[in-house]
Design an enzyme around this catalytic site. Sequence first.
Site, PDB file in Angstrom:
ATOM      1  N   GLN A  37       0.365   8.651  12.356  1.00  0.00           N
ATOM      2  CA  GLN A  37      -0.495   7.642  12.994  1.00  0.00           C
ATOM      3  C   GLN A  37       0.269   6.916  14.103  1.00  0.00           C
ATOM      4  O   GLN A  37      -0.280   6.648  15.170  1.00  0.00           O
ATOM      5  CB  GLN A  37      -0.983   6.630  11.951  1.00  0.00           C
ATOM      6  CG  GLN A  37      -1.892   7.254  10.893  1.00  0.00           C
ATOM      7  CD  GLN A  37      -2.241   6.276   9.780  1.00  0.00           C
ATOM      8  OE1 GLN A  37      -1.629   5.205   9.657  1.00  0.00           O
ATOM      9  NE2 GLN A  37      -3.205   6.636   8.961  1.00  0.00           N
ATOM     10  N   GLN A  79      -0.674 -14.962  18.754  1.00  0.00           N
ATOM     11  CA  GLN A  79      -0.973 -13.701  18.052  1.00  0.00           C
ATOM     12  C   GLN A  79      -2.360 -13.768  17.428  1.00  0.00           C
ATOM     13  O   GLN A  79      -2.536 -14.239  16.319  1.00  0.00           O
ATOM     14  CB  GLN A  79       0.083 -13.400  16.975  1.00  0.00           C
ATOM     15  CG  GLN A  79      -0.148 -12.030  16.376  1.00  0.00           C
ATOM     16  CD  GLN A  79       0.865 -11.579  15.348  1.00  0.00           C
ATOM     17  OE1 GLN A  79       0.485 -11.138  14.269  1.00  0.00           O
ATOM     18  NE2 GLN A  79       2.143 -11.673  15.664  1.00  0.00           N
ATOM     19  N   SER A  99      -4.494  -6.013  14.678  1.00  0.00           N
ATOM     20  CA  SER A  99      -5.621  -5.139  14.326  1.00  0.00           C
ATOM     21  C   SER A  99      -6.365  -4.606  15.557  1.00  0.00           C
ATOM     22  O   SER A  99      -7.602  -4.690  15.630  1.00  0.00           O
ATOM     23  CB  SER A  99      -6.587  -5.824  13.360  1.00  0.00           C
ATOM     24  OG  SER A  99      -5.957  -6.097  12.131  1.00  0.00           O
ATOM     25  N   ALA A 125      -8.972  -2.339  14.627  1.00  0.00           N
ATOM     26  CA  ALA A 125      -9.852  -2.917  13.598  1.00  0.00           C
ATOM     27  C   ALA A 125      -9.511  -2.328  12.224  1.00  0.00           C
ATOM     28  O   ALA A 125     -10.394  -1.881  11.483  1.00  0.00           O
ATOM     29  CB  ALA A 125     -11.334  -2.747  13.949  1.00  0.00           C
ATOM     30  N   GLY A 131      -0.605  -0.980  13.032  1.00  0.00           N
ATOM     31  CA  GLY A 131      -0.119  -0.711  11.687  1.00  0.00           C
ATOM     32  C   GLY A 131      -0.228   0.780  11.439  1.00  0.00           C
ATOM     33  O   GLY A 131      -0.907   1.497  12.177  1.00  0.00           O
ATOM     34  N   SER A 136      -0.036 -18.180  15.930  1.00  0.00           N
ATOM     35  CA  SER A 136      -0.999 -17.130  15.602  1.00  0.00           C
ATOM     36  C   SER A 136      -2.322 -17.755  15.191  1.00  0.00           C
ATOM     37  O   SER A 136      -2.337 -18.646  14.328  1.00  0.00           O
ATOM     38  CB  SER A 136      -0.454 -16.271  14.455  1.00  0.00           C
ATOM     39  OG  SER A 136      -1.429 -15.350  14.019  1.00  0.00           O
ATOM     40  N   TYR A 181       3.907 -11.479   3.786  1.00  0.00           N
ATOM     41  CA  TYR A 181       3.412 -10.117   3.559  1.00  0.00           C
ATOM     42  C   TYR A 181       3.999  -9.535   2.272  1.00  0.00           C
ATOM     43  O   TYR A 181       5.209  -9.563   2.051  1.00  0.00           O
ATOM     44  CB  TYR A 181       3.746  -9.194   4.743  1.00  0.00           C
ATOM     45  CG  TYR A 181       3.002  -9.510   6.038  1.00  0.00           C
ATOM     46  CD1 TYR A 181       1.929 -10.396   6.078  1.00  0.00           C
ATOM     47  CD2 TYR A 181       3.365  -8.906   7.232  1.00  0.00           C
ATOM     48  CE1 TYR A 181       1.264 -10.684   7.263  1.00  0.00           C
ATOM     49  CE2 TYR A 181       2.697  -9.179   8.428  1.00  0.00           C
ATOM     50  CZ  TYR A 181       1.651 -10.082   8.428  1.00  0.00           C
ATOM     51  OH  TYR A 181       0.987 -10.361   9.609  1.00  0.00           O
ATOM     52  N   GLN A 183       0.818  -1.227   0.000  1.00  0.00           N
ATOM     53  CA  GLN A 183       0.000   0.000   0.000  1.00  0.00           C
ATOM     54  C   GLN A 183       0.849   1.273   0.000  1.00  0.00           C
ATOM     55  O   GLN A 183       0.495   2.253  -0.621  1.00  0.00           O
ATOM     56  CB  GLN A 183      -0.933  -0.001   1.230  1.00  0.00           C
ATOM     57  CG  GLN A 183      -1.848   1.216   1.321  1.00  0.00           C
ATOM     58  CD  GLN A 183      -2.438   1.405   2.729  1.00  0.00           C
ATOM     59  OE1 GLN A 183      -2.082   0.710   3.670  1.00  0.00           O
ATOM     60  NE2 GLN A 183      -3.338   2.356   2.856  1.00  0.00           N
TER      61      GLN A 183
HETATM   62  N1  LIG Z   1      -1.156 -12.919  12.665  1.00  0.00           N
HETATM   63  C1  LIG Z   1      -2.019 -12.528  11.770  1.00  0.00           C
HETATM   64  O1  LIG Z   1      -2.712 -13.348  11.136  1.00  0.00           O
HETATM   65  C2  LIG Z   1      -2.133 -11.070  11.491  1.00  0.00           C
HETATM   66  C3  LIG Z   1      -3.173 -10.570  10.666  1.00  0.00           C
HETATM   67  C4  LIG Z   1      -3.244  -9.203  10.474  1.00  0.00           C
HETATM   68  C5  LIG Z   1      -2.313  -8.365  11.061  1.00  0.00           C
HETATM   69  N2  LIG Z   1      -1.296  -8.873  11.813  1.00  0.00           N
HETATM   70  C6  LIG Z   1      -0.254  -8.019  12.440  1.00  0.00           C
HETATM   71  O2  LIG Z   1      -0.856  -6.918  13.083  1.00  0.00           O
HETATM   72  C7  LIG Z   1      -0.339  -5.712  12.538  1.00  0.00           C
HETATM   73  C8  LIG Z   1      -1.344  -4.628  12.641  1.00  0.00           C
HETATM   74  O3  LIG Z   1      -2.506  -4.935  11.865  1.00  0.00           O
HETATM   75  P1  LIG Z   1      -3.350  -3.759  11.264  1.00  0.00           P
HETATM   76  O4  LIG Z   1      -2.483  -2.927  10.377  1.00  0.00           O
HETATM   77  O5  LIG Z   1      -4.604  -4.310  10.720  1.00  0.00           O
HETATM   78  O6  LIG Z   1      -3.655  -2.947  12.630  1.00  0.00           O
HETATM   79  P2  LIG Z   1      -4.471  -1.676  13.047  1.00  0.00           P
HETATM   80  O7  LIG Z   1      -3.536  -0.927  13.919  1.00  0.00           O
HETATM   81  O8  LIG Z   1      -5.793  -2.102  13.589  1.00  0.00           O
HETATM   82  O9  LIG Z   1      -4.759  -0.861  11.695  1.00  0.00           O
HETATM   83  C9  LIG Z   1      -3.746  -0.106  11.126  1.00  0.00           C
HETATM   84  C10 LIG Z   1      -4.278   0.792  10.029  1.00  0.00           C
HETATM   85  O10 LIG Z   1      -5.285   1.670  10.529  1.00  0.00           O
HETATM   86  C11 LIG Z   1      -5.080   2.991  10.045  1.00  0.00           C
HETATM   87  N3  LIG Z   1      -4.678   3.809  11.192  1.00  0.00           N
HETATM   88  C12 LIG Z   1      -3.869   3.435  12.226  1.00  0.00           C
HETATM   89  N4  LIG Z   1      -3.730   4.436  13.108  1.00  0.00           N
HETATM   90  C13 LIG Z   1      -4.464   5.457  12.646  1.00  0.00           C
HETATM   91  C14 LIG Z   1      -4.715   6.752  13.148  1.00  0.00           C
HETATM   92  N5  LIG Z   1      -4.162   7.156  14.274  1.00  0.00           N
HETATM   93  N6  LIG Z   1      -5.528   7.569  12.421  1.00  0.00           N
HETATM   94  C15 LIG Z   1      -6.084   7.137  11.284  1.00  0.00           C
HETATM   95  N7  LIG Z   1      -5.879   5.916  10.751  1.00  0.00           N
HETATM   96  C16 LIG Z   1      -5.075   5.071  11.433  1.00  0.00           C
HETATM   97  C17 LIG Z   1      -3.959   2.888   9.011  1.00  0.00           C
HETATM   98  O11 LIG Z   1      -4.515   2.566   7.741  1.00  0.00           O
HETATM   99  P3  LIG Z   1      -4.865   3.628   6.579  1.00  0.00           P
HETATM  100  O12 LIG Z   1      -4.126   4.904   6.861  1.00  0.00           O
HETATM  101  O13 LIG Z   1      -4.440   2.965   5.333  1.00  0.00           O
HETATM  102  O14 LIG Z   1      -6.357   3.773   6.661  1.00  0.00           O
HETATM  103  C18 LIG Z   1      -3.177   1.705   9.518  1.00  0.00           C
HETATM  104  O15 LIG Z   1      -2.382   1.090   8.521  1.00  0.00           O
HETATM  105  C19 LIG Z   1       0.086  -6.118  11.130  1.00  0.00           C
HETATM  106  O16 LIG Z   1       1.012  -5.236  10.553  1.00  0.00           O
HETATM  107  C20 LIG Z   1       0.702  -7.461  11.403  1.00  0.00           C
HETATM  108  O17 LIG Z   1       1.984  -7.310  11.968  1.00  0.00           O
HETATM  109  C21 LIG Z   1      -1.215 -10.203  12.028  1.00  0.00           C
END
Ligand SMILES: NC(=O)c1ccc[n+]([C@@H]2O[C@H](COP(=O)([O-])OP(=O)(O)OC[C@H]3O[C@@H](n4cnc5c(N)ncnc54)[C@H](OP(=O)(O)O)[C@@H]3O)[C@@H](O)[C@H]2O)c1
Length: 333
Positions: free
Chosen positions: A291, A177, A206, A209, A285, A151, A54, A27
């Site tokens: 962020q 995880q 997440s 979310a 993320g 996980s 990834y 992305q």
């Molecule tokens: N084990 C597994 O199966 C599994 C699966 C999924 C994830 N993961 C791990 O968990 C990590 C985090 O997952 P995730 O990225 O879904 O987590 P998240 O923290 O719930 O979502 C992150 C996304 O939300 C948006 N965001 C975050 N903070 C923000 C803020 N302050 N203001 C506005 N938008 C904000 C951004 O996307 P935009 O700016 O693009 O909107 C960001 O990329 C992954 O990188 C990975 O390491 C593991």
Amino acid sequence: MEFRYLGRSGLKISEIAYGNWITHGSQVEEDAARACVAAALDEGITTFDTADVYAGTRAEEVLGRALKGVRRESLEIFTKVYWPTGPGPNDRGLSRKHIMESINGSLRRLGTDYVDLYQAHRFDYETPLEETMRAFEDVVRQGKALYIGVSEWRAEEIEAALKIAEARGFDRIISSQPQYSMLHRVIEAEVVPLCEREGIGQIVWSPIAQGVLTGKYLPGQPPPAGSRATDAQGGADFVKAWMGDDVLTRVQNLKPIAEEAGLTMAQLAVAWVLQNPNVSAAIVGASRPEQVRDNVKAAGVELDPALLARIDATLGDVITRDPANTQSPATRP
Ligand SMILES: NC(=O)c1ccc[n+]([C@@H]2O[C@H](COP(=O)([O-])OP(=O)(O)OC[C@H]3O[C@@H](n4cnc5c(N)ncnc54)[C@H](OP(=O)(O)O)[C@@H]3O)[C@@H](O)[C@H]2O)c1
């Protein structure tokens, strides 16, 4: 930044970790990825989570380049194995062959001699669990990973792995995880009670979310430009599950609660998962450095029980709680 032990191990990790799923190598451009990692380091994050799969293996390379030159001992680098990394039948799953080959690929791409935590990204029903556990044990004995974790494994799957470790004298799993957020609480019924008993810490994914709990997606409105819900490379498909108007409306109603607590919505979401004592870290993320800087302010925040009860009442029946939602594919992907 605050630090917590990862389960009952001696490893301390930053309670807010940075993950690069969807973003690095996909992305966001490399400059933005590096800026996010730099912001994470600057804010005291020491724990970084990625996976071989990834961005078709590119995410590990981007993270490796972004962390180059940082003192290795000051970092905890986590990666995973299971999802496909190539076209062949053995480029996936938790067979001895794939685990041994995949760890080498991950180390090469990350530019490091070892990862701190090596995680089974899902449960593999096609490989005997004993084969997987012995391969993980060998990865640890070879010094390529210091600890092992899983996980999205169900409680009974974690329990079966612990029994094998006990019988064979293998290192135990120290982490799980799972997906965990105010909206997705499926680990609370079975996985968390087992892990509390067994000294296994949750590193939750997440927690916001995927951005939905920031409140930036409004019911009935198109998603803001540049957000995950507009990412045609895969992000939009993943966040779709949370984009129904019923969820988005309930989330908007959390705004006054966050304001009263003096937190942004994202901070409230991250602080919420950290209230669970079995959670060792929230993996956030980010597509831009602001962020990361916003989200890390959730470290050390305590939420009072009355506020937690208001969150529950506000979200009501859009909260997912059924433990049957912890699932791995029935056959290898
Ligand atoms: N084990 C597994 O199966 C599994 C699966 C999924 C994830 N993961 C791990 O968990 C990590 C985090 O997952 P995730 O990225 O879904 O987590 P998240 O923290 O719930 O979502 C992150 C996304 O939300 C948006 N965001 C975050 N903070 C923000 C803020 N302050 N203001 C506005 N938008 C904000 C951004 O996307 P935009 O700016 O693009 O909107 C960001 O990329 C992954 O990188 C990975 O390491 C593991």
